[in-house]
Design a protein around this motif. Structure first.
Motif: not given
Length: 150
Positions: A19-37
């Motif tokens: 809804n454009g940032g009014s509220s958020y929900g978890s997308l998935a169970t994340v094991e690891s991530f890389d921040l953007p380059d």
């Protein structure tokens, strides 16, 4: 000066807004991530009338890069990403989706990184003796916003 305390990935949460940032929900169970380059383009402004033989550069447009994550596979999360998000903008508004990474820093209000973008890659692995994972890449469109926790 006090040495900074490092943060770990445990407890971070990747969220998606419908809804454009009014509220958020978890997308998935994340094991690891890389921040953007994130990277600024180099613009060569050299010319043949320069007084010294050195190339001159200035910063051009900035590419926000991509956020990459490895998720623990689940039917619901995979179906959501595959069927609703991969290569698509928000179905109602036609704009890029809104994503938020909530960091696990130990403060009263967690740090966040918020950006707009779209899922442009979905891959994964199903080893014989380990969990099935899904690799998701979210292309960032525009400037991400980092808010430090307090």
């Amino acid at each position: 000066m006090t040495a900074p305390i490092g943060s770990i990935g445990y407890g971070c949460d990747l969220q998606y807004s419908t809804n454009g940032g009014s509220s958020y929900g978890s997308l998935a169970t994340v094991e690891s991530f890389d921040l953007p380059d994130m990277k600024a383009t180099d613009v060569d402004v050299s010319n043949i009338e320069m007084s010294v033989p050195w190339r001159l550069f200035q910063a051009g447009l900035v590419n926000g890069g991509a956020f990459k994550m490895k998720c623990i596979w689940s039917k619901a999360a995979y179906a959501n990403v595959c069927n609703n998000l991969l290569g698509k903008t928000q179905p109602v508004t036609g704009t890029n989706g809104m994503f938020k990474l909530v960091f696990s820093d130990i403060v009263s209000t967690a740090s966040t990184l918020v950006w707009t973008g779209y899922v442009n890659e979905l891959a994964g692995a199903g080893p014989i003796d380990d969990k099935i994972t899904a690799d998701v890449t979210i292309k960032i469109s525009g400037q991400p916003t980092f808010t430090a926790g307090t």
